[in-house]
Design a protein around this motif. Structure first.
Motif, PDB file in Angstrom:
ATOM      1  N   GLU A  39       0.876  -1.100   0.081  1.00  0.00           N
ATOM      2  CA  GLU A  39       0.034   0.080   0.208  1.00  0.00           C
ATOM      3  C   GLU A  39       0.882   1.182  -0.095  1.00  0.00           C
ATOM      4  O   GLU A  39       0.450   2.165  -0.576  1.00  0.00           O
ATOM      5  N   ALA A  40       2.203   1.248   0.876  1.00  0.00           N
ATOM      6  CA  ALA A  40       2.936   2.256   0.466  1.00  0.00           C
ATOM      7  C   ALA A  40       3.518   2.541  -0.787  1.00  0.00           C
ATOM      8  O   ALA A  40       3.623   3.597  -1.131  1.00  0.00           O
ATOM      9  N   MET A  41       3.703   1.467  -1.450  1.00  0.00           N
ATOM     10  CA  MET A  41       3.937   1.478  -2.747  1.00  0.00           C
ATOM     11  C   MET A  41       2.984   2.089  -3.682  1.00  0.00           C
ATOM     12  O   MET A  41       3.272   3.042  -4.573  1.00  0.00           O
ATOM     13  N   GLU A  42       1.776   1.796  -3.542  1.00  0.00           N
ATOM     14  CA  GLU A  42       0.483   2.194  -4.426  1.00  0.00           C
ATOM     15  C   GLU A  42       0.441   3.590  -4.087  1.00  0.00           C
ATOM     16  O   GLU A  42       0.285   4.255  -5.389  1.00  0.00           O
ATOM     17  N   ALA A  43       0.574   4.047  -2.974  1.00  0.00           N
ATOM     18  CA  ALA A  43       0.397   5.590  -2.671  1.00  0.00           C
ATOM     19  C   ALA A  43       1.495   6.211  -3.358  1.00  0.00           C
ATOM     20  O   ALA A  43       1.317   7.259  -3.621  1.00  0.00           O
ATOM     21  N   GLY A  44       2.645   5.795  -3.345  1.00  0.00           N
ATOM     22  CA  GLY A  44       3.733   6.378  -4.011  1.00  0.00           C
ATOM     23  C   GLY A  44       3.700   6.490  -5.490  1.00  0.00           C
ATOM     24  O   GLY A  44       4.032   7.498  -6.063  1.00  0.00           O
ATOM     25  N   ILE A  45       3.327   5.289  -6.159  1.00  0.00           N
ATOM     26  CA  ILE A  45       3.073   5.353  -7.428  1.00  0.00           C
ATOM     27  C   ILE A  45       1.924   6.389  -7.903  1.00  0.00           C
ATOM     28  O   ILE A  45       2.109   7.060  -8.931  1.00  0.00           O
ATOM     29  N   LYS A  46       0.967   6.374  -7.165  1.00  0.00           N
ATOM     30  CA  LYS A  46      -0.188   7.231  -7.258  1.00  0.00           C
ATOM     31  C   LYS A  46       0.493   8.928  -7.272  1.00  0.00           C
ATOM     32  O   LYS A  46       0.126   9.635  -8.035  1.00  0.00           O
ATOM     33  N   SER A  47       1.223   8.946  -6.508  1.00  0.00           N
ATOM     34  CA  SER A  47       1.855  10.543  -5.969  1.00  0.00           C
ATOM     35  C   SER A  47       2.833  10.905  -7.377  1.00  0.00           C
ATOM     36  O   SER A  47       2.760  11.804  -7.633  1.00  0.00           O
ATOM     37  N   ILE A  48       3.399   9.796  -7.815  1.00  0.00           N
ATOM     38  CA  ILE A  48       4.353   9.981  -8.906  1.00  0.00           C
ATOM     39  C   ILE A  48       3.258  10.604 -10.177  1.00  0.00           C
ATOM     40  O   ILE A  48       3.658  11.490 -10.823  1.00  0.00           O
ATOM     41  N   ARG A 106       3.774   6.663 -17.262  1.00  0.00           N
ATOM     42  CA  ARG A 106       4.294   5.296 -17.187  1.00  0.00           C
ATOM     43  C   ARG A 106       5.423   5.307 -16.293  1.00  0.00           C
ATOM     44  O   ARG A 106       6.265   6.342 -16.028  1.00  0.00           O
ATOM     45  N   ILE A 107       5.618   4.165 -15.633  1.00  0.00           N
ATOM     46  CA  ILE A 107       6.599   4.071 -14.378  1.00  0.00           C
ATOM     47  C   ILE A 107       7.566   2.909 -14.867  1.00  0.00           C
ATOM     48  O   ILE A 107       7.124   1.613 -15.088  1.00  0.00           O
ATOM     49  N   ILE A 108       8.972   3.198 -14.709  1.00  0.00           N
ATOM     50  CA  ILE A 108       9.838   2.128 -14.735  1.00  0.00           C
ATOM     51  C   ILE A 108      10.389   1.258 -13.603  1.00  0.00           C
ATOM     52  O   ILE A 108      10.820   1.999 -12.673  1.00  0.00           O
ATOM     53  N   GLY A 109      10.279   0.002 -13.619  1.00  0.00           N
ATOM     54  CA  GLY A 109      10.755  -0.688 -12.437  1.00  0.00           C
ATOM     55  C   GLY A 109      11.925  -1.499 -12.945  1.00  0.00           C
ATOM     56  O   GLY A 109      12.204  -1.671 -14.215  1.00  0.00           O
ATOM     57  N   PHE A 110      12.583  -2.399 -12.193  1.00  0.00           N
ATOM     58  CA  PHE A 110      13.858  -2.984 -12.609  1.00  0.00           C
ATOM     59  C   PHE A 110      13.619  -4.449 -12.310  1.00  0.00           C
ATOM     60  O   PHE A 110      12.746  -4.950 -11.654  1.00  0.00           O
ATOM     61  N   SER A 111      14.329  -5.482 -13.311  1.00  0.00           N
ATOM     62  CA  SER A 111      14.252  -6.896 -13.223  1.00  0.00           C
ATOM     63  C   SER A 111      14.617  -7.361 -11.650  1.00  0.00           C
ATOM     64  O   SER A 111      15.555  -6.473 -11.137  1.00  0.00           O
ATOM     65  N   ASP A 112      14.256  -8.385 -11.455  1.00  0.00           N
ATOM     66  CA  ASP A 112      14.336  -9.096  -9.985  1.00  0.00           C
ATOM     67  C   ASP A 112      13.988  -8.069  -8.874  1.00  0.00           C
ATOM     68  O   ASP A 112      14.428  -8.461  -7.783  1.00  0.00           O
ATOM     69  N   SER A 113      13.247  -7.213  -9.129  1.00  0.00           N
ATOM     70  CA  SER A 113      12.606  -6.410  -8.071  1.00  0.00           C
ATOM     71  C   SER A 113      11.604  -7.113  -7.591  1.00  0.00           C
ATOM     72  O   SER A 113      10.686  -7.903  -8.183  1.00  0.00           O
ATOM     73  N   PHE A 114      11.073  -6.571  -6.164  1.00  0.00           N
ATOM     74  CA  PHE A 114       9.918  -7.127  -5.421  1.00  0.00           C
ATOM     75  C   PHE A 114       8.915  -5.680  -4.928  1.00  0.00           C
ATOM     76  O   PHE A 114       9.854  -5.127  -4.047  1.00  0.00           O
ATOM     77  N   HIS A 115       8.052  -5.384  -5.129  1.00  0.00           N
ATOM     78  CA  HIS A 115       7.358  -4.320  -4.670  1.00  0.00           C
ATOM     79  C   HIS A 115       6.056  -4.555  -3.950  1.00  0.00           C
ATOM     80  O   HIS A 115       5.432  -3.617  -3.643  1.00  0.00           O
ATOM     81  N   GLY A 116       5.702  -5.978  -3.830  1.00  0.00           N
ATOM     82  CA  GLY A 116       4.312  -6.097  -3.178  1.00  0.00           C
ATOM     83  C   GLY A 116       3.378  -6.833  -3.924  1.00  0.00           C
ATOM     84  O   GLY A 116       3.714  -6.968  -5.345  1.00  0.00           O
ATOM     85  N   ARG A 117       2.253  -6.795  -3.645  1.00  0.00           N
ATOM     86  CA  ARG A 117       1.120  -7.655  -4.168  1.00  0.00           C
ATOM     87  C   ARG A 117      -0.041  -7.079  -5.067  1.00  0.00           C
ATOM     88  O   ARG A 117      -0.955  -7.729  -5.459  1.00  0.00           O
ATOM     89  N   THR A 118      -0.297  -5.749  -4.747  1.00  0.00           N
ATOM     90  CA  THR A 118      -1.267  -5.232  -5.327  1.00  0.00           C
ATOM     91  C   THR A 118      -0.936  -5.220  -7.099  1.00  0.00           C
ATOM     92  O   THR A 118       0.500  -5.436  -7.313  1.00  0.00           O
ATOM     93  N   VAL A 164      11.168   3.482 -10.256  1.00  0.00           N
ATOM     94  CA  VAL A 164      11.005   2.894  -8.846  1.00  0.00           C
ATOM     95  C   VAL A 164      12.115   1.625  -8.720  1.00  0.00           C
ATOM     96  O   VAL A 164      12.375   0.929  -9.408  1.00  0.00           O
ATOM     97  N   LEU A 165      12.950   1.704  -7.628  1.00  0.00           N
ATOM     98  CA  LEU A 165      13.908   0.842  -7.277  1.00  0.00           C
ATOM     99  C   LEU A 165      14.134   0.451  -5.897  1.00  0.00           C
ATOM    100  O   LEU A 165      13.756   1.297  -4.804  1.00  0.00           O
ATOM    101  N   GLU A 166      14.703  -0.624  -5.544  1.00  0.00           N
ATOM    102  CA  GLU A 166      14.899  -1.210  -3.951  1.00  0.00           C
ATOM    103  C   GLU A 166      16.416  -0.772  -3.813  1.00  0.00           C
ATOM    104  O   GLU A 166      17.282  -1.236  -4.879  1.00  0.00           O
ATOM    105  N   PRO A 167      16.991   0.090  -3.029  1.00  0.00           N
ATOM    106  CA  PRO A 167      18.437   0.317  -3.073  1.00  0.00           C
ATOM    107  C   PRO A 167      19.189  -0.945  -2.753  1.00  0.00           C
ATOM    108  O   PRO A 167      20.039  -1.203  -2.984  1.00  0.00           O
ATOM    109  N   VAL A 168      18.416  -2.002  -1.907  1.00  0.00           N
ATOM    110  CA  VAL A 168      18.900  -3.191  -1.624  1.00  0.00           C
ATOM    111  C   VAL A 168      17.650  -4.133  -2.012  1.00  0.00           C
ATOM    112  O   VAL A 168      16.907  -4.097  -1.173  1.00  0.00           O
TER     113      VAL A 168
END
Ligand code: PLP
Length: 409
Positions: free
Chosen positions: A116-125, A139-151, A197-201
């Motif tokens: 839900e925090a991700m969802e809010a961030g995506i909407k804010s972008i 459009r929003i770009i994510g990276f291979s092997d990422s995980f951002h949740g299940r919505t 969008v990316l995960e620093p780790v």
């Protein structure tokens, strides 16, 4: 069996297999049920203690039943659990002030989970680009092997086909670039791109800290092309890396950041932090959450912040991480046929296996050490941030014994 006359079975027969009343989407070990916890330990009904180096996947940031958190939740439970966000919630204002005082951000939205925090961030972008008159930029770009949740949006921005299949139409407004590949990122950006969008780790994908070069290059690209940069620190944030936020290890700041897991210490809470320019576009009615930021959740998260911000805590995380990392590297040198390498930052550590990670995970569980798995055949170690030196030594001891036995076979 009592015939209830409506095809349903009597309560007593339903009890025979209560597990079947849940969706089969998880696969927990059948025989293992924990009834309580204390510090880094989980305890079964029979009183058997396990060393918990998974911490509910980086959620129990201060272990189980920490007295300060127990006090916070019980004291608040006696006063007020929930009011709607149609009223001011001072504890939410306090937590938001503490998060912004210690980060790049100016304002916060509270949710109940990472996705839900991700969802809010995506909407804010998208809201920000639209408010600037760039409504073609969605459009929003994510990276291979990422995980951002299940919505659906979180699945779509991560773009992992095995998680998305059956749920998401092909074009849902998200694109994927290859992790750590600047050319791939450049060629994925187009006139419709709103943000990155990316995960620093990277967590689920296999405990992969981003390189300093790449995170710097992504920031520069975003600045040049007026794209919003969002970090997903749901797993790596809140002290996990030895800094309050993982990106502080790199000296690079995002415009939006998602937090959750460790923020509630076990109580469900998520947060989306933004700059003022982005946050102010989320006007009345644009977004909301019934439970998000309620007094009970905020009381616990403020208590977690007391512990994380206590003088010396983060330094201790870094010191313990260094010890654990060095010990694990010695194990890699001793058992090269079984484990290959150590990865990660702070107390977010991945052990790349040469044997199937599930096999090592099962053997460790048999010896009462709980760890997680991650992509790329990793074992994931996420001890509580306040883990004791004794428990660290104990985990290494169990690992060494287990590897010794596996090698002997
Ligand atoms: C766990 C996780 C999420 C999703 O969080 P939930 O609370 O399960 O919705 C998102 N991003 C990252 C990096 C995570 O580790």
């Amino acid at each position: 069996m009592t015939d209830l006359g409506n095809g349903a079975e009597s309560p007593s027969s339903v009890q025979l297999n209560p597990r079947a009343a849940l969706w089969p989407n998880y696969a927990p070990p059948q025989e293992l049920i924990f009834t309580h916890g204390r510090g880094s330990e989980l305890v079964t009904e029979e009183g058997i203690a396990y060393l918990d180096f998974l911490s509910g996947i980086a959620v129990n940031s201060f272990g189980h039943a920490h007295p300060h958190l127990v006090t916070a939740v019980t004291e608040q439970a006696k006063k007020l659990w929930h009011v709607s966000n149609t009223f001011r919630i001072p504890a939410a204002e306090r937590l938001a002030s503490r998060l912004t005082a210690n980060s790049f951000a100016d304002c916060v939205f509270f949710a109940n989970s990472g996705t839900e925090a991700m969802e809010a961030g995506i909407k804010s972008i998208r809201a920000y680009q639209a408010a600037k008159g760039n409504s073609e930029r969605y459009r929003i770009i994510g990276f291979s092997d990422s995980f951002h949740g299940r919505t659906l949006a979180a699945l779509a921005v991560a773009g992992n086909p095995s998680h998305m299949k059956a749920f998401i139409p092909l074009d849902y407004g998200f694109d994927q670039a290859e992790w750590e590949d600047l050319e791939s990122l450049r060629s994925t950006i187009n006139k419709n791109t709103a943000g990155i969008v990316l995960e620093p780790v990277q967590g689920e994908g296999g405990i992969r800290p981003i390189s300093k070069e790449f995170i710097g290059a992504v920031r520069s690209l975003c600045d040049e092309q007026d794209l919003v940069l969002m970090f997903d620190e749901v797993q790596c944030g809140i002290g996990r890396t030895g800094k309050l936020f993982a990106h502080q290890c790199y000296g690079i700041t995002p415009d939006v950041m998602a937090l959750a897991k460790g923020l509630g210490g076990g109580f469900p809470v998520g947060a989306c932090l933004t700059t003022a320019a982005i946050g102010e576009t989320m006007v009345v009615g644009s977004h909301g959450s019934t439970f998000g930021g309620n007094p009970l959740a905020m009381a616990v998260a403020n208590a977690v912040m007391d512990l994380v911000l206590a003088p010396g805590l983060l330094e201790e995380v870094a010191r313990k991480a260094e010890y654990l990392f060095a010990q694990l590297q010695q194990l890699v040198a001793r058992f090269p046929a079984l484990i290959k390498s150590v990865h990660g930052m702070g107390l977010m550590i991945g052990l790349k296996c040469e044997i199937p990670n599930t096999e090592l995970l099962g053997e460790l569980r048999n010896r009462h050490l709980i760890v997680g798995k991650a992509g790329d055949n990793m074992i994931r170690l996420l001890p509580p941030l306040n883990v004791s030196d004794d428990d660290l030594a104990k985990s290494i001891h169990i690992l060494a014994e287990t590897l010794q036995d596996l090698q002997g076979e």
